[in-house]
Motif scaffolding. Sequence first.
Motif, PDB file in Angstrom:
ATOM      1  N   GLY A  63       0.954  -1.404  -0.518  1.00  0.00           N
ATOM      2  CA  GLY A  63       0.038  -0.124   0.226  1.00  0.00           C
ATOM      3  C   GLY A  63       1.035   1.151  -0.067  1.00  0.00           C
ATOM      4  O   GLY A  63       0.587   2.721  -0.012  1.00  0.00           O
ATOM      5  N   GLY A  64       1.948   0.975   0.266  1.00  0.00           N
ATOM      6  CA  GLY A  64       3.052   2.527   0.193  1.00  0.00           C
ATOM      7  C   GLY A  64       3.644   3.009  -1.304  1.00  0.00           C
ATOM      8  O   GLY A  64       3.273   1.910  -2.138  1.00  0.00           O
ATOM      9  N   PHE A  65       4.396   3.521  -1.572  1.00  0.00           N
ATOM     10  CA  PHE A  65       4.539   4.089  -2.614  1.00  0.00           C
ATOM     11  C   PHE A  65       6.022   4.750  -2.826  1.00  0.00           C
ATOM     12  O   PHE A  65       6.590   5.010  -1.778  1.00  0.00           O
ATOM     13  CB  PHE A  65       3.982   5.740  -3.043  1.00  0.00           C
ATOM     14  N   GLN A  66       6.735   4.494  -3.813  1.00  0.00           N
ATOM     15  CA  GLN A  66       8.420   5.583  -4.180  1.00  0.00           C
ATOM     16  C   GLN A  66       7.695   6.341  -4.931  1.00  0.00           C
ATOM     17  O   GLN A  66       7.059   6.247  -5.258  1.00  0.00           O
ATOM     18  CB  GLN A  66       9.257   3.853  -5.213  1.00  0.00           C
ATOM     19  N   ALA A  67       8.835   7.328  -4.685  1.00  0.00           N
ATOM     20  CA  ALA A  67       8.513   8.478  -4.799  1.00  0.00           C
ATOM     21  C   ALA A  67       9.386   9.427  -5.395  1.00  0.00           C
ATOM     22  O   ALA A  67      11.579   8.887  -4.809  1.00  0.00           O
ATOM     23  CB  ALA A  67       7.824   9.819  -3.896  1.00  0.00           C
ATOM     24  N   ASP A  92       5.067   4.817   3.584  1.00  0.00           N
ATOM     25  CA  ASP A  92       4.589   3.800   3.764  1.00  0.00           C
ATOM     26  C   ASP A  92       3.092   4.041   3.591  1.00  0.00           C
ATOM     27  O   ASP A  92       2.224   5.254   2.530  1.00  0.00           O
ATOM     28  CB  ASP A  92       4.641   2.999   5.273  1.00  0.00           C
ATOM     29  N   ALA A  93       1.813   2.964   3.718  1.00  0.00           N
ATOM     30  CA  ALA A  93       0.378   3.319   3.473  1.00  0.00           C
ATOM     31  C   ALA A  93      -0.244   4.161   4.322  1.00  0.00           C
ATOM     32  O   ALA A  93      -1.093   4.645   4.388  1.00  0.00           O
ATOM     33  CB  ALA A  93      -0.147   2.092   4.134  1.00  0.00           C
ATOM     34  N   SER A 106      -0.256   7.163 -16.666  1.00  0.00           N
ATOM     35  CA  SER A 106       1.674   6.765 -16.613  1.00  0.00           C
ATOM     36  C   SER A 106       2.336   7.978 -15.859  1.00  0.00           C
ATOM     37  O   SER A 106       3.012   7.307 -14.479  1.00  0.00           O
ATOM     38  CB  SER A 106       2.151   6.850 -17.544  1.00  0.00           C
ATOM     39  N   ALA A 107       1.359   9.436 -15.269  1.00  0.00           N
ATOM     40  CA  ALA A 107       2.554   9.823 -13.935  1.00  0.00           C
ATOM     41  C   ALA A 107       1.227  10.429 -13.279  1.00  0.00           C
ATOM     42  O   ALA A 107       1.770  10.561 -12.075  1.00  0.00           O
ATOM     43  CB  ALA A 107       3.113  10.826 -15.139  1.00  0.00           C
ATOM     44  N   LEU A 108       0.218  11.058 -13.834  1.00  0.00           N
ATOM     45  CA  LEU A 108      -0.584  11.884 -13.022  1.00  0.00           C
ATOM     46  C   LEU A 108      -1.135  11.377 -12.162  1.00  0.00           C
ATOM     47  O   LEU A 108      -0.985  11.476 -10.247  1.00  0.00           O
ATOM     48  CB  LEU A 108      -1.362  13.101 -13.315  1.00  0.00           C
ATOM     49  N   GLN A 109      -1.888  10.169 -12.300  1.00  0.00           N
ATOM     50  CA  GLN A 109      -2.948   9.129 -11.452  1.00  0.00           C
ATOM     51  C   GLN A 109      -1.852   8.546 -10.000  1.00  0.00           C
ATOM     52  O   GLN A 109      -2.026   9.247  -9.035  1.00  0.00           O
ATOM     53  CB  GLN A 109      -3.634   8.408 -12.313  1.00  0.00           C
ATOM     54  N   PRO A 110      -1.028   7.890 -10.805  1.00  0.00           N
ATOM     55  CA  PRO A 110      -0.210   8.039  -9.349  1.00  0.00           C
ATOM     56  C   PRO A 110       0.485   9.028  -8.418  1.00  0.00           C
ATOM     57  O   PRO A 110       0.711   8.391  -7.215  1.00  0.00           O
ATOM     58  CB  PRO A 110       1.650   7.059 -10.147  1.00  0.00           C
ATOM     59  N   LEU A 111       0.875  10.109  -8.940  1.00  0.00           N
ATOM     60  CA  LEU A 111       1.345  11.097  -8.375  1.00  0.00           C
ATOM     61  C   LEU A 111      -0.348  11.231  -7.161  1.00  0.00           C
ATOM     62  O   LEU A 111       0.346  11.116  -5.744  1.00  0.00           O
ATOM     63  CB  LEU A 111       1.542  12.643  -9.179  1.00  0.00           C
ATOM     64  N   TRP A 112      -1.336  11.455  -7.923  1.00  0.00           N
ATOM     65  CA  TRP A 112      -2.349  12.144  -6.688  1.00  0.00           C
ATOM     66  C   TRP A 112      -2.542  10.926  -6.049  1.00  0.00           C
ATOM     67  O   TRP A 112      -2.723  10.864  -4.646  1.00  0.00           O
ATOM     68  CB  TRP A 112      -3.246  12.091  -7.670  1.00  0.00           C
ATOM     69  N   ASP A 113      -2.934   9.226  -6.277  1.00  0.00           N
ATOM     70  CA  ASP A 113      -2.493   8.477  -5.684  1.00  0.00           C
ATOM     71  C   ASP A 113      -1.473   8.309  -3.675  1.00  0.00           C
ATOM     72  O   ASP A 113      -2.070   8.104  -2.867  1.00  0.00           O
ATOM     73  CB  ASP A 113      -2.935   7.044  -6.298  1.00  0.00           C
ATOM     74  N   CYS A 114      -0.365   8.950  -4.582  1.00  0.00           N
ATOM     75  CA  CYS A 114       0.698   9.334  -3.840  1.00  0.00           C
ATOM     76  C   CYS A 114       0.846  10.018  -2.940  1.00  0.00           C
ATOM     77  O   CYS A 114       0.114   9.499  -1.535  1.00  0.00           O
ATOM     78  CB  CYS A 114       2.156   8.750  -4.257  1.00  0.00           C
ATOM     79  N   TRP A 115      -0.168  11.116  -3.380  1.00  0.00           N
ATOM     80  CA  TRP A 115      -0.394  11.732  -2.047  1.00  0.00           C
ATOM     81  C   TRP A 115      -2.016  11.982  -1.215  1.00  0.00           C
ATOM     82  O   TRP A 115      -1.370  12.626  -0.251  1.00  0.00           O
ATOM     83  CB  TRP A 115      -1.004  13.640  -3.787  1.00  0.00           C
ATOM     84  N   LYS A 116      -2.283  11.373  -1.837  1.00  0.00           N
ATOM     85  CA  LYS A 116      -3.072  10.988  -0.440  1.00  0.00           C
ATOM     86  C   LYS A 116      -2.467  10.162   0.755  1.00  0.00           C
ATOM     87  O   LYS A 116      -3.645  10.800   1.476  1.00  0.00           O
ATOM     88  CB  LYS A 116      -4.748  10.209  -1.456  1.00  0.00           C
ATOM     89  N   LEU A 117      -1.837   9.873   0.369  1.00  0.00           N
ATOM     90  CA  LEU A 117      -1.272   9.482   1.523  1.00  0.00           C
ATOM     91  C   LEU A 117      -0.406  10.306   2.298  1.00  0.00           C
ATOM     92  O   LEU A 117      -0.201  10.311   3.736  1.00  0.00           O
ATOM     93  CB  LEU A 117      -0.327   8.338   1.423  1.00  0.00           C
ATOM     94  N   LEU A 118       0.334  11.401   1.584  1.00  0.00           N
ATOM     95  CA  LEU A 118       1.105  12.354   2.521  1.00  0.00           C
ATOM     96  C   LEU A 118      -0.193  13.395   2.782  1.00  0.00           C
ATOM     97  O   LEU A 118       0.447  14.138   3.987  1.00  0.00           O
ATOM     98  CB  LEU A 118       1.888  12.545   1.257  1.00  0.00           C
ATOM     99  N   LYS A 119      -1.154  13.333   2.244  1.00  0.00           N
ATOM    100  CA  LYS A 119      -2.593  13.996   2.941  1.00  0.00           C
ATOM    101  C   LYS A 119      -2.795  13.920   4.167  1.00  0.00           C
ATOM    102  O   LYS A 119      -3.213  14.290   4.579  1.00  0.00           O
ATOM    103  CB  LYS A 119      -3.709  14.497   1.834  1.00  0.00           C
ATOM    104  N   HIS A 120      -3.332  12.134   4.075  1.00  0.00           N
ATOM    105  CA  HIS A 120      -3.693  12.391   5.812  1.00  0.00           C
ATOM    106  C   HIS A 120      -2.404  12.137   6.842  1.00  0.00           C
ATOM    107  O   HIS A 120      -2.840  12.324   7.553  1.00  0.00           O
ATOM    108  CB  HIS A 120      -3.545  10.403   5.193  1.00  0.00           C
ATOM    109  N   ALA A 121      -1.209  11.943   5.950  1.00  0.00           N
ATOM    110  CA  ALA A 121      -0.064  12.400   7.404  1.00  0.00           C
ATOM    111  C   ALA A 121      -0.288  13.944   8.137  1.00  0.00           C
ATOM    112  O   ALA A 121       0.439  14.196   8.874  1.00  0.00           O
ATOM    113  CB  ALA A 121       1.764  12.169   6.765  1.00  0.00           C
ATOM    114  N   ARG A 122      -0.412  14.655   6.394  1.00  0.00           N
ATOM    115  CA  ARG A 122      -0.370  16.109   7.271  1.00  0.00           C
ATOM    116  C   ARG A 122      -1.634  16.126   7.676  1.00  0.00           C
ATOM    117  O   ARG A 122      -1.260  17.040   8.553  1.00  0.00           O
ATOM    118  CB  ARG A 122      -0.151  16.749   6.064  1.00  0.00           C
TER     119      ARG A 122
END
Length: 769
Positions: free
Chosen positions: A294-298, A363-364, A404-420
């Motif tokens: 459920g995590g991401f590489q950025a 992480d997730a 290829s680029a935008l949707q994965p960024l948005w999916d990862c951002w949802k995790l960053l937003k949760h942490a924020r």
Amino acid sequence: MAQSSKKKFKKPHKPKQVPTRKQILELIEKSDQPAGKREIAKAFGLRGSDKIALKALLKDMADEGLIDSTPGRAFHKMGGIPKVTVLKIIEIDGNEAIGSPERWEVDNAPLPKLRIKERGRRAALSIGDRILARTEERGQGHIAYLMKKLAQSSDMLMGIIEQDERDRYWLKPVDRKIRRSTAISDLGDAEVGNLVMAEPHGRGSQVKARVKDILGDPFAPKSFSLIAINKYEIPNLFPSAVTAEAEQATKLTLTEEKREDLRHLPIVAIDPSDARDHDDAIWAAPDDNANNKGGFQAVIAIADVSYYVRSGSALDKEAYKRGNSVYFPDRVVPMLPEALSTDVCSLKQDVDRAALVCHLTIDAKGKMIASRFTRAIVRLAGNIAYEEAQAAINDSAKHALTQSALQPLWDCWKLLKHARDSREPLDLDLPEKRVVLDDEGKIAEIAVRERLDAHRLVEDFMIAANVAAAKMLESKKSPLIYRVHETPSREKLVALKDYLKSFDISFAMGQVIRPAVFNRLIEQVGEGETLPLVMEQILRSQTQAYYGPTNMGHFGLSLGSYAHFTSPIRRYADLIVHRALVSACKLEQPKPANSDIPEHSGLTEGEAGRLDRISEKISQLERRAMMAERETVDRYISAHLSDRVGQVLKCRITGVQNFGFFATVEELGGDGLVPVRTLGVERFDYDEQKQQLEGVDSGTTYNIGQKLELRLVEANAATGSLLFELAEGANHMSGGFSAGRRGNRGRPHKKGKRGRPANIKHKGGKRSR
């Protein structure tokens, strides 16, 4: 020297502890010489750890607005004039010169004027001269004793050519702090109405100006930023040695020997549609590591400016001199020459670029669990505007890079937003206004920037990279420059508490102050007219962010360690952090053959040893840029309003002083003054704590946040100033708080001499007009 110091600084009877704030203020006020930290420590007999405690206390007092310091590190009472300071001669009255502080940053307070007393041989002072002077308080004002004349600063006089009824030419200043015009001895090719640069010459009261450069129409839009550039001495042209070095730097090759090749990744830059320099680009993808389900590489790729701008080079010295790029509505004054800022250092689509890359494992739950930094070669898949990216995600427009680029960024951002959201940073989503110019360079509109998820996404990726940079350098025991935002001072919190009382909102002073406390206040207020007023007052309660080598945390972002890493094209602080990462992470690149650039691109020992001075200077340059940008926008707004003089406008009070109050035009901006003398013959009491003017007889009050209708009396585009008066018969009680009259108390109106309004009474016994 020791005997002299004993005379001037009496030691307390019991020098056993750090002095109180009151004792320090009394010492500073009574001392007849500059009182720095060393002198204060000596006066109170402090040694060892007590000196450290004193340093912390003095810093707290500065943050609380009790004291300020001069460039020489001596302290003086905030709002006051230092014991020794630099003055600029602004008038010659008979045989006596009158000067004002060259540095005066007391908000909404008039620039003080000091009569210069010259002992011994007359120094033949002229308007525009700079002097070092010792000041003394006399009655309600100050006088200054000349110590020595100083070299002239690089600026000349800027003003507008005017002609009087006797056909004499005068230079009318564009700086609102300079009140008198200067006679012109040599007009050159200038004409009446031209904006010019002039060289002062002559002595004493005979000083005149010689026109040196014609800038053109002062009301032409490009002149507004030129005025600010000259006033604040912002370097606008690059020396030939710097441009030559920049051209040489563009020829540096990107050796793949020690660079990670990331050209296969669909990295994208998301920026404003009119951006010319692209510091940063981002990429994200789901982590295929089974331990991080459920995590991401950025990847956050930042322009590798330190590869091109080496410590000690001409480019580096010029960048340090500028500190940052300055952004005006009509132009940008860049920190680096365009050969670098908009070309080889700018991350562009389909072009190989050098980047310093932050690799994050998230992480997730949005927590950063690993990071590393590399020097890499990137080739962007696209430069995308915020609106374009948002439209693609909203499925309202097609884009080739959505999947290829935008949707994965948005999916990862949802995790960053949760942490924020979990750490609850300060959530002041105040509308940001921008000046939109038409084809002629005039204001087309003052638009509110739409706040999109695309903006928040980029912001959160940049914050994550900035945190990673700070933590990486800390782990390597490396010196670095932090971006510091300290907790609000008690005095500002007390002022906020008093303000909130007007809305029947309680604010407990005993609680631990975290950003979440202010967020709860905002939620308590809810939607409505009161919300922007409370948010603005919360913003006023915050300390000013700055750069420093000591970690004090970032209160607003609710972060323990934070450094600026993501904008090295436009901020010198970021360039220093890049160099520190190069050294700490051993990312040095081989020096290209046949190149005259310095060997190393990392942080030098010399830089590491003076990070305190570097931090202080770039913090000052940042404030200079902010003031220049704000004043230029004020000039644009004044020009925009110049054809509405005489009209009644809806305004809101933004500041209250004993001499009147400041108001801004709603939906537009631009602060103007309503002088207290225009409020009628009634005397007004000024309550400094409440920031309020109250009529002694009628009970009429004027407070921050109050809405009222004002008539525009003057709009001076050259100075950016507005002047208002009360609109007779207009609605002065709409919206706002504590607005209105409590009824006539039966006392007659009081008038001063010759029918003028009676004095303002300042609570505390001070009177002024």
